[in-house]
Design a protein around this motif. Structure first.
Motif, PDB file in Angstrom:
ATOM      1  N   ILE A  22      90.462  73.127  71.168  1.00  0.00           N
ATOM      2  CA  ILE A  22      89.156  73.783  71.033  1.00  0.00           C
ATOM      3  C   ILE A  22      88.659  74.272  72.393  1.00  0.00           C
ATOM      4  N   PHE A  23      88.958  73.521  73.422  1.00  0.00           N
ATOM      5  CA  PHE A  23      88.402  73.805  74.744  1.00  0.00           C
ATOM      6  C   PHE A  23      89.290  74.690  75.619  1.00  0.00           C
ATOM      7  N   LEU A  24      90.457  75.049  75.105  1.00  0.00           N
ATOM      8  CA  LEU A  24      91.332  75.937  75.886  1.00  0.00           C
ATOM      9  C   LEU A  24      90.816  77.373  75.814  1.00  0.00           C
ATOM     10  N   PRO A  25      91.017  78.130  76.868  1.00  0.00           N
ATOM     11  CA  PRO A  25      90.618  79.547  76.828  1.00  0.00           C
ATOM     12  C   PRO A  25      91.404  80.292  75.750  1.00  0.00           C
ATOM     13  N   TRP A  26      90.768  81.289  75.169  1.00  0.00           N
ATOM     14  CA  TRP A  26      91.408  82.030  74.088  1.00  0.00           C
ATOM     15  C   TRP A  26      92.712  82.682  74.537  1.00  0.00           C
ATOM     16  N   SER A  27      92.772  83.156  75.760  1.00  0.00           N
ATOM     17  CA  SER A  27      93.994  83.803  76.239  1.00  0.00           C
ATOM     18  C   SER A  27      95.180  82.836  76.218  1.00  0.00           C
ATOM     19  N   THR A  28      94.940  81.577  76.537  1.00  0.00           N
ATOM     20  CA  THR A  28      96.002  80.566  76.497  1.00  0.00           C
ATOM     21  C   THR A  28      96.445  80.307  75.065  1.00  0.00           C
ATOM     22  N   LEU A  29      95.488  80.106  74.173  1.00  0.00           N
ATOM     23  CA  LEU A  29      95.819  79.882  72.767  1.00  0.00           C
ATOM     24  C   LEU A  29      96.574  81.069  72.185  1.00  0.00           C
ATOM     25  N   ASN A  30      96.094  82.245  72.486  1.00  0.00           N
ATOM     26  CA  ASN A  30      96.701  83.452  71.945  1.00  0.00           C
ATOM     27  C   ASN A  30      98.127  83.645  72.470  1.00  0.00           C
ATOM     28  N   SER A  31      98.355  83.293  73.706  1.00  0.00           N
ATOM     29  CA  SER A  31      99.712  83.424  74.258  1.00  0.00           C
ATOM     30  C   SER A  31     100.658  82.438  73.578  1.00  0.00           C
ATOM     31  N   TRP A  32     100.180  81.245  73.231  1.00  0.00           N
ATOM     32  CA  TRP A  32     101.006  80.283  72.493  1.00  0.00           C
ATOM     33  C   TRP A  32     101.303  80.795  71.092  1.00  0.00           C
ATOM     34  N   MET A  33     100.287  81.354  70.438  1.00  0.00           N
ATOM     35  CA  MET A  33     100.480  81.879  69.085  1.00  0.00           C
ATOM     36  C   MET A  33     101.458  83.060  69.098  1.00  0.00           C
ATOM     37  N   ALA A  34     101.432  83.828  70.167  1.00  0.00           N
ATOM     38  CA  ALA A  34     102.309  84.991  70.271  1.00  0.00           C
ATOM     39  C   ALA A  34     103.777  84.590  70.408  1.00  0.00           C
ATOM     40  N   LEU A  35     104.043  83.337  70.752  1.00  0.00           N
ATOM     41  CA  LEU A  35     105.426  82.868  70.827  1.00  0.00           C
ATOM     42  C   LEU A  35     106.089  82.825  69.448  1.00  0.00           C
ATOM     43  N   PHE A  36     105.278  82.694  68.393  1.00  0.00           N
ATOM     44  CA  PHE A  36     105.819  82.503  67.047  1.00  0.00           C
ATOM     45  C   PHE A  36     105.688  83.725  66.154  1.00  0.00           C
ATOM     46  N   ALA A  37     104.976  84.713  66.580  1.00  0.00           N
ATOM     47  CA  ALA A  37     104.810  85.929  65.786  1.00  0.00           C
ATOM     48  C   ALA A  37     104.741  87.117  66.735  1.00  0.00           C
ATOM     49  N   PRO A  38     105.207  88.263  66.292  1.00  0.00           N
ATOM     50  CA  PRO A  38     105.212  89.425  67.182  1.00  0.00           C
ATOM     51  C   PRO A  38     103.808  89.922  67.536  1.00  0.00           C
ATOM     52  N   TYR A  41      96.783  87.068  67.631  1.00  0.00           N
ATOM     53  CA  TYR A  41      95.505  87.227  66.932  1.00  0.00           C
ATOM     54  C   TYR A  41      94.558  88.118  67.726  1.00  0.00           C
ATOM     55  N   PRO A  42      93.702  88.860  67.034  1.00  0.00           N
ATOM     56  CA  PRO A  42      92.753  89.731  67.745  1.00  0.00           C
ATOM     57  C   PRO A  42      91.761  88.905  68.569  1.00  0.00           C
ATOM     58  N   ASP A  43      91.351  89.493  69.650  1.00  0.00           N
ATOM     59  CA  ASP A  43      90.398  88.827  70.545  1.00  0.00           C
ATOM     60  C   ASP A  43      88.975  89.152  70.094  1.00  0.00           C
ATOM     61  N   THR A  44      88.625  88.660  68.901  1.00  0.00           N
ATOM     62  CA  THR A  44      87.280  88.897  68.375  1.00  0.00           C
ATOM     63  C   THR A  44      86.588  87.563  68.170  1.00  0.00           C
ATOM     64  N   PRO A  45      85.267  87.544  68.257  1.00  0.00           N
ATOM     65  CA  PRO A  45      84.542  86.283  68.087  1.00  0.00           C
ATOM     66  C   PRO A  45      84.799  85.612  66.732  1.00  0.00           C
ATOM     67  N   LEU A  46      84.919  86.381  65.660  1.00  0.00           N
ATOM     68  CA  LEU A  46      85.132  85.792  64.343  1.00  0.00           C
ATOM     69  C   LEU A  46      86.478  85.066  64.261  1.00  0.00           C
ATOM     70  N   VAL A  47      87.514  85.656  64.818  1.00  0.00           N
ATOM     71  CA  VAL A  47      88.831  85.022  64.807  1.00  0.00           C
ATOM     72  C   VAL A  47      88.805  83.766  65.671  1.00  0.00           C
ATOM     73  N   GLN A  48      88.203  83.848  66.849  1.00  0.00           N
ATOM     74  CA  GLN A  48      88.123  82.688  67.728  1.00  0.00           C
ATOM     75  C   GLN A  48      87.344  81.558  67.061  1.00  0.00           C
ATOM     76  N   TYR A  49      86.249  81.890  66.425  1.00  0.00           N
ATOM     77  CA  TYR A  49      85.436  80.906  65.714  1.00  0.00           C
ATOM     78  C   TYR A  49      86.263  80.224  64.623  1.00  0.00           C
ATOM     79  N   THR A  50      86.958  81.017  63.817  1.00  0.00           N
ATOM     80  CA  THR A  50      87.737  80.487  62.699  1.00  0.00           C
ATOM     81  C   THR A  50      88.854  79.563  63.184  1.00  0.00           C
ATOM     82  N   VAL A  51      89.584  79.974  64.186  1.00  0.00           N
ATOM     83  CA  VAL A  51      90.685  79.169  64.704  1.00  0.00           C
ATOM     84  C   VAL A  51      90.164  77.871  65.312  1.00  0.00           C
TER      85      VAL A  51
END
Length: 128
Positions: A22-38, A41-51
């Motif tokens: 929860i406390f990691l920056p979105w860029s870090t989380l998104n880079s991890w998620m990008a390892l498993f899918a091409p 996730y979009p860098d939008t508040p709604l997506v960040q909130y949901t995740v």
């Protein structure tokens, strides 16, 4: 029974560790998620909130699992087993519908395994 208890405590601890995410920056989380899918996730508040809310929910499921195992609450164990087993079915269905990479099917496998472990633990702990 003791080994099964430790395995369930390990799963609950892993679920509780999701609170750290929860406390990691979105860029870090998104880079991890990008390892498993091409596509990440979009860098939008709604997506960040949901995740991040999802991570919080996973934390509390881990807490509930630990309490249910420690106190041997049969109803709570049944509810959690139902949660994990139905999540396994939904992961398979959504994976098939959305054609996700193979890695995401491990969610179904781990949910099914955890659900079965909880069912077995409940049966042994309550004598049913």
């Amino acid at each position: 029974m003791k080994a099964l208890t430790y395995i369930l405590y390990l799963f609950s601890a892993l679920l509780m560790l999701s609170a750290v995410l929860i406390f990691l920056p979105w860029s870090t989380l998104n880079s991890w998620m990008a390892l498993f899918a091409p596509v990440a996730y979009p860098d939008t508040p709604l997506v960040q909130y949901t995740v991040k809310i999802f991570f919080l929910i996973m934390f509390w499921i881990g807490v509930q699992l630990a309490v249910a195992v420690a106190r041997r609450y049969p109803v709570m164990l049944s509810t959690l087993a139902g949660l994990f087993l139905s999540a396994a079915v939904l992961c398979l269905a959504l994976g098939w519908i959305y054609d996700v990479p193979w890695f995401f099917y491990l969610d179904a496998l781990s949910s099914a395994a955890l659900g079965i472990l909880v069912v077995v633990y409940r049966a042994r702990a309550t004598g049913n």
